[in-house]
Design a protein around this motif. Structure first.
Motif, mmCIF file in Angstrom:
data_model
loop_
_atom_site.group_PDB
_atom_site.id
_atom_site.type_symbol
_atom_site.label_atom_id
_atom_site.label_comp_id
_atom_site.label_asym_id
_atom_site.label_seq_id
_atom_site.Cartn_x
_atom_site.Cartn_y
_atom_site.Cartn_z
ATOM 1 N N VAL A 1 28.936 42.144 25.969
ATOM 2 C CA VAL A 1 29.970 43.098 24.840
ATOM 3 C C VAL A 1 30.765 43.650 25.412
ATOM 4 O O VAL A 1 32.460 44.082 24.710
ATOM 5 N N LYS A 2 31.251 44.544 26.800
ATOM 6 C CA LYS A 2 32.558 45.204 26.723
ATOM 7 C C LYS A 2 33.348 44.097 27.333
ATOM 8 O O LYS A 2 34.204 44.737 28.079
ATOM 9 N N GLY A 3 33.949 42.837 26.638
ATOM 10 C CA GLY A 3 34.971 42.041 27.188
ATOM 11 C C GLY A 3 35.003 41.289 28.564
ATOM 12 O O GLY A 3 35.828 40.976 28.661
ATOM 13 N N ARG A 4 33.389 41.593 29.049
ATOM 14 C CA ARG A 4 34.102 40.821 30.232
ATOM 15 C C ARG A 4 33.330 39.272 30.522
ATOM 16 O O ARG A 4 32.554 39.205 29.933
ATOM 17 N N VAL A 5 33.765 37.928 31.922
ATOM 18 C CA VAL A 5 33.389 36.924 31.451
ATOM 19 C C VAL A 5 31.843 36.970 32.197
ATOM 20 O O VAL A 5 31.913 37.534 33.189
ATOM 21 N N VAL A 6 31.511 35.889 31.231
ATOM 22 C CA VAL A 6 30.064 35.792 32.331
ATOM 23 C C VAL A 6 30.374 34.525 32.707
ATOM 24 O O VAL A 6 29.467 34.864 33.700
ATOM 25 N N THR A 7 30.957 33.766 32.073
ATOM 26 C CA THR A 7 31.239 32.394 32.735
ATOM 27 C C THR A 7 32.334 31.568 32.353
ATOM 28 O O THR A 7 31.829 31.718 30.758
ATOM 29 N N GLU B 1 36.409 29.506 38.605
ATOM 30 C CA GLU B 1 34.896 29.408 38.224
ATOM 31 C C GLU B 1 34.302 29.693 38.025
ATOM 32 O O GLU B 1 33.678 30.654 39.341
ATOM 33 N N GLY B 2 33.153 29.918 37.355
ATOM 34 C CA GLY B 2 31.853 30.426 37.630
ATOM 35 C C GLY B 2 31.309 31.509 37.976
ATOM 36 O O GLY B 2 32.123 32.509 37.408
ATOM 37 N N VAL B 3 31.135 32.252 39.356
ATOM 38 C CA VAL B 3 31.379 33.565 40.010
ATOM 39 C C VAL B 3 32.786 33.615 40.748
ATOM 40 O O VAL B 3 32.336 34.671 40.352
ATOM 41 N N GLU B 4 32.898 32.673 40.218
ATOM 42 C CA GLU B 4 34.706 33.764 41.499
ATOM 43 C C GLU B 4 35.106 33.863 40.032
ATOM 44 O O GLU B 4 36.058 35.435 40.399
ATOM 45 N N ILE B 5 34.993 33.994 38.661
ATOM 46 C CA ILE B 5 35.136 34.618 37.235
ATOM 47 C C ILE B 5 34.549 35.643 36.843
ATOM 48 O O ILE B 5 34.834 36.339 35.720
ATOM 49 N N ARG B 6 33.450 36.165 37.615
ATOM 50 C CA ARG B 6 32.160 37.038 37.033
ATOM 51 C C ARG B 6 32.621 38.192 36.748
ATOM 52 O O ARG B 6 32.723 38.760 37.726
ATOM 53 N N ASN B 7 32.572 39.454 35.004
ATOM 54 C CA ASN B 7 32.605 40.375 35.896
ATOM 55 C C ASN B 7 34.122 40.356 35.958
ATOM 56 O O ASN B 7 34.525 41.824 35.520
ATOM 57 N N LYS B 8 34.933 39.809 35.302
ATOM 58 C CA LYS B 8 36.367 40.006 35.054
ATOM 59 C C LYS B 8 37.171 39.619 33.911
ATOM 60 O O LYS B 8 36.210 39.203 33.225
ATOM 61 N N THR B 9 38.352 40.131 33.283
ATOM 62 C CA THR B 9 38.827 39.850 31.888
ATOM 63 C C THR B 9 39.338 38.629 31.894
ATOM 64 O O THR B 9 39.202 37.969 32.710
ATOM 65 N N ALA B 10 39.476 38.524 30.399
ATOM 66 C CA ALA B 10 39.236 36.697 30.335
ATOM 67 C C ALA B 10 41.249 36.353 30.619
ATOM 68 O O ALA B 10 41.647 35.515 31.550
ATOM 69 N N LEU B 11 41.788 36.791 30.383
ATOM 70 C CA LEU B 11 42.745 36.913 30.738
ATOM 71 C C LEU B 11 43.636 36.823 32.188
ATOM 72 O O LEU B 11 44.573 36.241 32.847
ATOM 73 N N LEU C 1 37.826 43.805 23.551
ATOM 74 C CA LEU C 1 38.658 43.743 24.722
ATOM 75 C C LEU C 1 40.668 42.697 24.616
ATOM 76 O O LEU C 1 41.494 43.314 24.735
ATOM 77 N N THR C 2 39.564 41.738 24.706
ATOM 78 C CA THR C 2 40.556 40.304 24.817
ATOM 79 C C THR C 2 41.084 40.267 23.985
ATOM 80 O O THR C 2 42.824 40.174 24.079
ATOM 81 N N ALA C 3 41.280 40.794 22.824
ATOM 82 C CA ALA C 3 42.160 40.560 22.249
ATOM 83 C C ALA C 3 43.061 41.632 21.279
ATOM 84 O O ALA C 3 44.817 41.675 21.156
ATOM 85 N N ARG C 4 42.721 43.106 22.128
ATOM 86 C CA ARG C 4 43.812 44.450 22.809
ATOM 87 C C ARG C 4 44.482 43.918 23.424
ATOM 88 O O ARG C 4 45.552 44.113 22.955
ATOM 89 N N THR C 5 44.096 43.345 24.537
ATOM 90 C CA THR C 5 45.089 42.743 25.758
ATOM 91 C C THR C 5 45.741 41.567 25.157
ATOM 92 O O THR C 5 47.823 42.230 26.031
ATOM 93 N N LYS C 6 45.477 41.123 24.088
ATOM 94 C CA LYS C 6 46.667 39.690 24.492
ATOM 95 C C LYS C 6 47.168 40.425 23.374
ATOM 96 O O LYS C 6 48.690 39.975 23.329
ATOM 97 N N ARG D 1 46.485 38.792 37.505
ATOM 98 C CA ARG D 1 45.855 37.349 37.703
ATOM 99 C C ARG D 1 45.281 36.208 38.583
ATOM 100 O O ARG D 1 46.085 37.342 39.792
ATOM 101 N N ILE D 2 44.743 35.680 39.083
ATOM 102 C CA ILE D 2 44.209 34.778 39.321
ATOM 103 C C ILE D 2 45.345 33.329 40.013
ATOM 104 O O ILE D 2 45.912 33.091 39.207
ATOM 105 N N ILE D 3 45.338 33.271 41.156
ATOM 106 C CA ILE D 3 46.876 32.652 41.113
ATOM 107 C C ILE D 3 46.651 31.998 42.826
ATOM 108 O O ILE D 3 46.417 32.661 43.957
ATOM 109 N N PRO D 4 46.626 30.675 42.979
ATOM 110 C CA PRO D 4 46.973 30.409 43.963
ATOM 111 C C PRO D 4 48.093 30.603 45.179
ATOM 112 O O PRO D 4 49.449 31.231 44.858
ATOM 113 N N VAL D 5 47.446 30.837 46.341
ATOM 114 C CA VAL D 5 47.840 31.477 47.396
ATOM 115 C C VAL D 5 48.266 30.841 49.142
ATOM 116 O O VAL D 5 46.621 30.511 48.720
ATOM 117 N N ILE D 6 49.411 30.184 49.186
ATOM 118 C CA ILE D 6 48.922 30.288 50.840
ATOM 119 C C ILE D 6 49.194 30.900 51.698
ATOM 120 O O ILE D 6 49.798 31.418 51.900
#
Length: 447
Positions: A21-27, A149-159, A181-186, A194-199
């Motif tokens: 309900v708060k716009g946070r990711v469940v999975t 994916e999965g638990v890695e993104i839990r409780n974060k916003t979709a964007l 929250l999702t539409a307002r942020t968009k 954001r999540i980004i790959p880093v070496i």
């Protein structure tokens, strides 16, 4: 090559994202359609029970929808090395991973009377002639592709989790949980991380040219001057000094190109999983060579010191004669080996670990997916301004130094961020997908 640069739209399986309900990711999840009235939700095992409880809590009493856990009846397999998803045998559903083709073919095997181990063994026998079993491959490829994916993104916003880039969130339909929250942020907000790959690599290793060019590009676009590096405990080696001086000279003499043309170039390297993996292999060899060279230099230095001591004994020089102070050698490097780097990452780069900038002590990111065993490529929730993707006056530094966690005594590292192929161009003012202006589209049509 167009298929390799975007997610795949399929009538069989699509990416999805469940919010609270708060716009946070469940999975996140992959939604499979079987027939007209049946859907299967392919979800990370660590989130399955939570998602089941989440769905049941919103099920109306008189609804005819049945929700059940079918984990014991279905197994999920992944095939790499082909894009052909046609002609699956009976009892199997096959489709390209809709998030990105580099994640392979997703396969569901339906044999309720057997166990998961039996289904896995049966599938391995079917595929052994063409696609041998390679445990752990999915984890490595997913990190290289930059997909959390999965638990890695839990409780974060979709964007923040790039679900908008993966087409897992709809901005056209309404009335879904977490939409506000999702539409307002968009449409009105700014995405600052954001999540980004880093070496993650050692600071004494010369970085690949892609990141040197990215740093130079950002400085030219953002008009940020080249700053001298702060004093270090150990001076850089000759190869680093030469590289820094050559880069400053080349930038000084280089004619300034058109800024509008520069802005069309990605501000960080855009890499495929093959390119990212190849760069990591090259860095491994550089670290191994550097540690081997360091051992040889130390042995030669010890031999020379021994010879000098013997010569001094023979000369029997005056004991009161004061010797000039010895300056530290420019060839001295931090003692690091590939094993030391991997062990340090294994111990410190855990989920939730903060990434701190050594220069100002600020937290600039957080590990969400630790490096796969034997690698140094992680997924991190990074502040976009610290990778040069947000803001007009902040440029990413290719000579950065960071530490992991709260302990300042851990190994100093350098982070090299890159953009996966499926990322769109990011607007530096909003942190979201850059919109193509209508005037530019009209000009292209006229041309």
């Amino acid at each position: 090559m167009e298929i390799l640069e975007k997610s795949v739209v399929s009538d069989l399986v699509r990416p999805g994202c469940f919010l609270d309900v708060k716009g946070r990711v469940v999975t996140d999840a992959l939604i499979w359609k079987r027939g007209e009235e049946e859907y299967w939700i392919d979800v990370d095992g660590g989130c399955a029970d939570e998602l089941l409880a989440h769905l049941n809590s919103y099920k109306l009493r008189r609804t005819k929808v049945d929700i059940a856990d079918k984990s014991d009846e279905v197994s999920v397999h992944v095939i790499y090395g082909t894009l052909n998803a046609d002609g699956g045998p009976p009892g199997f559903e096959i489709a390209l991973d809709p998030r990105h083709p580099s994640l392979g073919l997703r396969v569901l095997s339906f044999t309720p009377s057997t166990s998961h181990e039996e289904r896995s063994e049966q599938f391995a026998k079917m595929m052994k002639d063409k696609f041998p079993v390679a445990p752990g491959t999915t984890g490595v490829i997913r990190r290289l592709a930059g997909v959390a994916e999965g638990v890695e993104i839990r409780n974060k916003t979709a964007l923040e989790c790039n679900q908008d880039f993966l087409n897992a969130v709809s901005f056209k339909k309404g009335c879904y949980l977490g939409q506000e929250l999702t539409a307002r942020t968009k449409f009105k907000g700014v995405v600052r991380k954001r999540i980004i790959p880093v070496i993650l690599t050692d600071t004494s290793v010369q970085i690949p040219r892609q990141w040197g060019m990215s740093a130079m590009l950002q400085r030219q676009i953002k008009k940020v001057p080249v700053e001298d590096e702060p004093d270090q405990k150990l001076p850089p080696g000759p190869h680093m000094i030469q590289m820094q001086q050559a880069q400053k000279e080349s930038e000084k003499d280089m004619p300034m190109p058109n800024i509008d043309d520069l802005k069309k170039i990605p501000l960080q390297p855009r890499l495929s999983i093959v390119s990212a993996g190849g760069i990591w292999n090259a860095l491994q060899r550089a670290i191994e060579f550097g540690s081997h060279q360091q051992e040889q230099e130390q042995e030669e230095k010890d031999d020379k010191e021994t010879e000098k001591e013997k010569e001094k004994e023979k000369e029997n020089s005056a004991p009161n004669e004061e010797e000039p102070p010895q300056m530290p050698s420019l060839t001295k490097k931090p003692e690091v080996t590939l094993d030391a780097l991997i062990n340090s990452l294994s111990a410190n780069a855990t989920m939730g670990t903060k990434i701190k900038d050594k220069n100002d002590g600020k937290t600039i990111g957080e590990i969400v997916s630790p490096p796969a065993p034997g690698t140094a490529i992680a997924l991190a929730m990074m502040r976009l301004d610290r990778v040069g993707l947000l803001g007009d006056n902040v440029a990413w530094k290719h000579t950065n130094k960071v530490t992991l966690g709260e302990n300042d005594d851990v190994m100093e590292l350098r982070y090299l961020p890159y953009l996966p192929l499926w990322w769109p161009n990011v607007d530096e003012k909003t942190g979201k997908e850059k919109e193509i202006e209508e005037e530019e589209e009209e000009d292209e049509e006229i041309d």
